[in-house]
Design an enzyme around this catalytic site. Sequence first.
Site, PDB file in Angstrom:
ATOM      1  N   LYS B  74      -4.748   7.458  13.653  1.00  0.00           N
ATOM      2  CA  LYS B  74      -3.332   7.112  13.619  1.00  0.00           C
ATOM      3  C   LYS B  74      -2.530   8.422  13.616  1.00  0.00           C
ATOM      4  O   LYS B  74      -2.915   9.382  12.923  1.00  0.00           O
ATOM      5  CB  LYS B  74      -3.035   6.305  12.350  1.00  0.00           C
ATOM      6  N   SER B 149       1.854  -1.320  10.714  1.00  0.00           N
ATOM      7  CA  SER B 149       2.264  -0.226  11.555  1.00  0.00           C
ATOM      8  C   SER B 149       1.137   0.450  12.337  1.00  0.00           C
ATOM      9  O   SER B 149       1.411   1.185  13.283  1.00  0.00           O
ATOM     10  CB  SER B 149       2.937   0.836  10.679  1.00  0.00           C
ATOM     11  N   SER B 173      -0.460  -2.391   6.586  1.00  0.00           N
ATOM     12  CA  SER B 173      -0.449  -1.752   7.903  1.00  0.00           C
ATOM     13  C   SER B 173      -1.808  -1.548   8.550  1.00  0.00           C
ATOM     14  O   SER B 173      -1.875  -1.170   9.720  1.00  0.00           O
ATOM     15  CB  SER B 173       0.268  -0.401   7.831  1.00  0.00           C
TER      16      SER B 173
END
Lengths: 496, 479
Positions: B74, B149, B173
């Site tokens: 990420k 996210s 997330s």
Amino acid sequence: MTDTTDTADASRTDQWETVVGLEVHVELATVTKLFCACPNLFGAEPNTNICPVCLGLPGSLPVLNERVVEFALRVGEAFHFDVPERSIFHRKNYFYPDMPKDFQTTQYDEPICLAGWLDVDGVRVGITRAHLEEDTGKSVHLGGGGRIHDASHSLVDYNRAGVPLMEIVSEPDMRSSEQARRYVEELRATLLAIGVSDVKMEEGSLRVDANISVRHYGDEFGTRAEIKNVNSLRSLARAIDYEHDRQIEMLERGERVKQETRHWDEEAGCTRPGRSKEEPDDYRYFPEPDLVPIAPSAELRAHVRASMPELPAAQRTRLIDEWGINDHEAGVLLSTPGLAEYAETAVVALDGGGTPKDVVNWATNDVLSYVNETGLSPALLAPEMLAELVRLVGDGTISRNQARDVLAESLREEKWPKAIVSERGLAQVSDEGALGAAVDDVLAQNADAVEEWRSGDDKVKKKKRGFLMGECMKALKGQGNPQLLNRLLDERLARG
Amino acid sequence: MNATELAAAVRSGERSAVEVVEEHLSRIDAREGELHAFNLVMADDARAAAAQIDAAVARGEDPGPLAGVPVALKDNMCTRGLPTTCSSKILDGWKPPYDATVVTRLRDAGAVFVGKTNLDEFAMGSSTENSAFGPTRNPHDPSRVPGGSSGGSAAAVAADFAALSLGSDTGGSIRQPAALCGVVGVKPTYGAVSRYGLIAFASSLDQIGPFATTVADAALALEVIWGHDPLDSTSIGSVPSAIESPLAVLDRGVEGLRVGIVDEITLAEGIAPEVRAAVEAAGLALESAGASVEHVSVPSAEYGLSAYYLIAPAEASSNLARYDGVRYGLRVDGETVEQMNAATRDCGFGAEVKRRIMLGTYALSTGYYDAYYGTAQRVRTLIIRDFERAYERFDVLLGATSPTVAFELGARTADPLAMYLSDVCTVPSNLSGDPAMSVPFGADAAGLPIGVQVLAPALQEATMFRVAAAIEAAKGSAS
Ligand SMILES: [Zn+2]
């Protein structure tokens, strides 16, 4: 000025009382910074002692320096603080370019030290709290007036960012500039003795903010002004005196004192209001989620307690008792870091060849001047050399006057006094036979003067005796033991 | 081939790491234009790293448990010398001078990084639509969101661009996009995985965890990244020594385990019927595998969302203050320092980030602190206590991960509250600090994946993985 004004002034001083509370910021002398492994150093090239943590780079996290906790525990012991089982850090949020994270990690309502005190000349000054926080970087504003608002550009040095600070907040317990000055002196001496800071005001490792108000005796506290930018003990006293006068004048004109931050202007000798803000700061304090609570272990507490050195207050009492010196002398010894330790070692090395008072005399005069001139720490000098000097004076080998020169050379050249004495051929002639022969020679060669002495009145006697003594000294190249010489001369004159 | 199989093949010399990475890069070539899972594809670095792995194997060395496994990160995890953007304009041009601890651990285990994945700006969002670089799309249906996210990381694994990926989970997330993309996603116990080098959103809630296609792969990845890190004060000292290895117990079954289905995150209003049905079905599957299953209420879980949307923005408002244009990233000039700060932040942050900074600033303000932040922290304490009480009766808890399957792009962007509700089932575990994971279990009528959430007490990852493995094993028969 007329007499009436003088009277008014006198009554004014009687009516008004100054109330002073001090916030002292001390840089802790740890090897590394508060939350990272960067060196905690003064005076390095800008932005050389930095890392992702003290630069607040995205993703970096603080880790508390364990030494800082130990230092805080020492402070806790020295000033009789309560050190709670658990204390925490908060974030104080505000934007400023020299603060890398745009918040300061600081202790807030759960500090590491609570409710301590310090005795200053017999008066107990309460210390509300002492808490840990990180220092900021330093901005340099270029172009314009050197302030952030009119500068064309600014540079920031983050070497100081993250340096551990302790803020020590006193109660409003002081009542004069002198008392405030003495409080800071005692505080400094104690912090120095426990080894947590080098407390140098000129390098900024000790900074003082003063909260000052005035009131009529017996009244509630007045509105206080906070004075910043006080860079020496002298400025502190001057700033307090200035504020005292300013506030009293305002009140007597029927005005009110504004609660505000003011800056001390050393050159102008006055305080000026700081930049006024439209709204009060809201720092939005909240507990720092990246750190865990500080919970000093029982082992650490015990270790600190066991390793506490003698504190200046106790040392002062002991030296006065044991050495028979006075308060002033003890004060001088303790106000220069390392000087008392120097004297203590010298006293031990005397080995009966002199008194502690002799050592203190030399230490607080000649040695202190030397230290002040050269900027050397007394810790770098050899106290055994002073002890030898005291012995040489004590056993009459050299006179006090000669000793001054010998000590100066001994300090400067790091030489033993005995060696200097023998090199310079300074040793006094104390041999009665040699001295007696010299006196006899002088009397024989100056029969006229002897005769004048014999027939003269007291005034003439005194004058002629002085002359003859001088001749004897001259004959001995100044190395005759003066006490012995005096006695021998008097004996021979009396004998006729 | 999954990560476990790939690592075994590369370690034994049966397959070359270069060949494995080329296979993944060609899949990226084929579909990345459509899905936009990555902010950065590290093709050259990946090939070079794979070649080194092969060289090590050729020398007879063992490159580690993730030898040659393609991994996506990420883009809020610091990678030295490579852009790390948080999908925000404000970090424009910034290259971290250091690696996050998880990055170092993965590399040391032989992983090959293929890219940095897209996210909602600063991990704030539930659809990956709040990215300054455009949304990521769901590999199962590109008209739909992947969740967020960590949508890019979930999509990368679902599209087999990487065998494993890392996400960060502040309010769901990792788990929510895992559910929406049909992969396994794990939020470990708070403090089990170092946050050093993870760009903070909400420090007391953020936790890094893996995405994988199988429960075993997720356990493999977790065991590589977790463990004490002296650079993170909140990292738990005893991990992994005091904690059982999930990998070692995966096939132990669930016989005798007590499973509680949490009403508040299964039956609550807004949770789609097919999602509820999947949770109940997972419960039945566990029952038939020998566990006892009961419904249980954790009353304070209901307030989790409100507490979360005060605590997380409050911490974020402080964490994101440093993006001021002074030291790195974007700078928009102004007449004064204050104007420069304001212009930089105005231009650099997107709407959702600004909204949360405002919310958080307000929640911490004098006069409001106690009513908002203070109350939220008390709710948090209540949630912790309620879960502790539930865990006196149950070994693990079960519930939905996301209230719905993947929704259409743009469906919730106009209504922040509707978007916030996506996190309702996941935030309680962030507030309590306990581990939780999402396991794919069935699909809706349109074939969109559904995830079931397994929750466990702090540091009981091993039990959580046993249950997840049992659900995974039952998956075929259920759908
Ligand atoms: Zn540093």
